[in-house]
Design a protein around this motif. Structure first.
Motif, PDB file in Angstrom:
ATOM      1  N   ASP A 153      71.047  73.990  67.503  1.00  0.00           N
ATOM      2  CA  ASP A 153      71.904  74.346  66.421  1.00  0.00           C
ATOM      3  C   ASP A 153      71.795  73.980  64.862  1.00  0.00           C
ATOM      4  OD1 ASP A 153      72.493  71.521  67.062  1.00  0.00           O
ATOM      5  OD2 ASP A 153      74.351  71.826  66.877  1.00  0.00           O
ATOM      6  N   ALA A 156      68.091  75.569  61.279  1.00  0.00           N
ATOM      7  CA  ALA A 156      68.133  75.848  59.750  1.00  0.00           C
ATOM      8  C   ALA A 156      67.589  74.865  58.757  1.00  0.00           C
ATOM      9  CB  ALA A 156      69.406  76.472  59.410  1.00  0.00           C
ATOM     10  N   VAL A 157      67.545  73.721  59.240  1.00  0.00           N
ATOM     11  CA  VAL A 157      67.094  72.516  58.106  1.00  0.00           C
ATOM     12  C   VAL A 157      65.680  72.601  58.244  1.00  0.00           C
ATOM     13  CG1 VAL A 157      69.214  71.562  58.670  1.00  0.00           C
ATOM     14  CG2 VAL A 157      66.925  70.608  59.837  1.00  0.00           C
TER      15      VAL A 157
END
Length: 333
Positions: A153, A156-157
């Protein structure tokens, strides 16, 4: 990693499987031909982009190269292979990749004019004098990258991790410096790269071991071999010693430049509208830039004020705003 911390940082519902991680990080797993083709293509292109960004002193271009560069993949593959106690070939890939990027940087250095001052380029200067805080930031970034890979989850980083922990740009800078025969500057850039590599591998080993991914049958799951710990300890020593020394030297130079500025201001106190614009220590010489409408007072007064504030024998050069440069002499002589 304590079980309570592991449950919060790596919740069981969001942990990625071993196959998922191996598919992403192991270039010898799955469709190896396509993986390696993509890796070497993107690494070469990102190196060219980084070299262009470094030589033009363009931060935006260098950041673009950081995002594109795939070098963190085999580095994290080293961490995963260490936890699984199996050889993935990632270390060899990293070594070859480093050689390629350094070579590209050296080739690009040939376009620089002979009078080019490397340290006048902020992209080079910022990557040739790393300190202990660079290692601290790299360790935090390495853990962030490992957690992002281990969880479903927070992927995206990863672009932010690629920007925060620089891999290709320091190698390009090392190549440029080697091409210009600036060995000490190249060494500084290599130390920065090695510290970032250590941070990624260490963070990956801790996080991946916490996932309890097992190794081959008959081996203790989730714990790297003793020789891996020995290699990491050696690598840590190789990194932390020069970083600590450079940090101490930087703090000492800051102290000396502060003292030199105070002495220069006192030297010009009786001159109307005179000011000290900057004080820099370069190549073992103290450069004091001043601005004043009239003539400089006798430089011996400056040397007298610097006596006891700086080590004896340090050369002092005074640069006036009108383009005058005066060799004031050496402190204590």
């Amino acid at each position: 990693m304590p079980s309570g911390v592991r449950a919060r940082v790596l919740p069981a519902s969001q942990r990625r499987s071993l196959d998922d991680l191996a598919q992403d990080l192991d270039l010898s797993h799955g469709d190896t031909v396509s993986k390696r083709s993509a890796f070497w293509t993107m690494l070469t292109l990102s190196s060219v982009i980084a070299a262009g960004g470094v030589l033009t002193d363009s931060t935006a271009t260098v950041i673009g190269a950081m995002i594109i560069a795939p070098l963190s993949t085999p580095i994290m593959g080293i961490a995963l292979g260490s936890v699984q106690r199996r050889r993935t070939g990632s270390a060899k890939v990293v070594l070859l990749a480093c050689a390629l990027v350094i070579a590209i940087g050296a080739v690009f250095s040939t376009v620089l004019p002979g009078s080019y001052e490397l340290l006048s380029n902020s992209q080079i200067a910022s990557r040739t004098s790393p300190g202990i805080m660079d290692l601290v930031a790299a360790l935090a970034t390495g853990f962030a990258g490992a957690v992002a890979l281990a969880r479903r989850d927070v992927a995206a980083v990863l672009p932010g991790v690629a920007i925060a922990i620089s891999l290709v740009p320091p190698l390009v800078v090392a190549g440029v410096c080697l091409g210009r025969l600036a060995g000490w500057l190249a060494l500084g850039a290599l130390v920065l790269f090695v510290s970032n590599l250590f941070a990624l591998v260490f963070g990956g080993m801790v996080v991946f071991a916490a996932l309890r991914h097992g190794g081959p049958a008959g081996r203790e799951p989730g714990r790297p071999a003793r020789r891996t710990y020995a290699a990491m300890t050696f690598l840590f020593a190789v990194v932390v010693v020069p970083l600590s020394a450079n940090t101490a030297l930087t703090l000492l130079l800051d102290t000396w430049t502060g003292r030199a500025k105070a002495a220069a201001e006192d030297w010009l106190a009786d001159q109307p509208d005179a000011s000290v614009t900057s004080v820099d220590a370069k190549s073992r010489t103290m450069y004091i830039q001043v601005r004043l409408p009239g003539d400089l007072p006798p430089v011996q007064g400056l040397l007298d004020r610097l006596d006891g504030q700086l080590p004896d024998g340090v050369p002092v050069v005074v640069d006036a705003s009108r383009g005058r440069s005066i060799d004031a002499g050496r402190v204590g002589q």
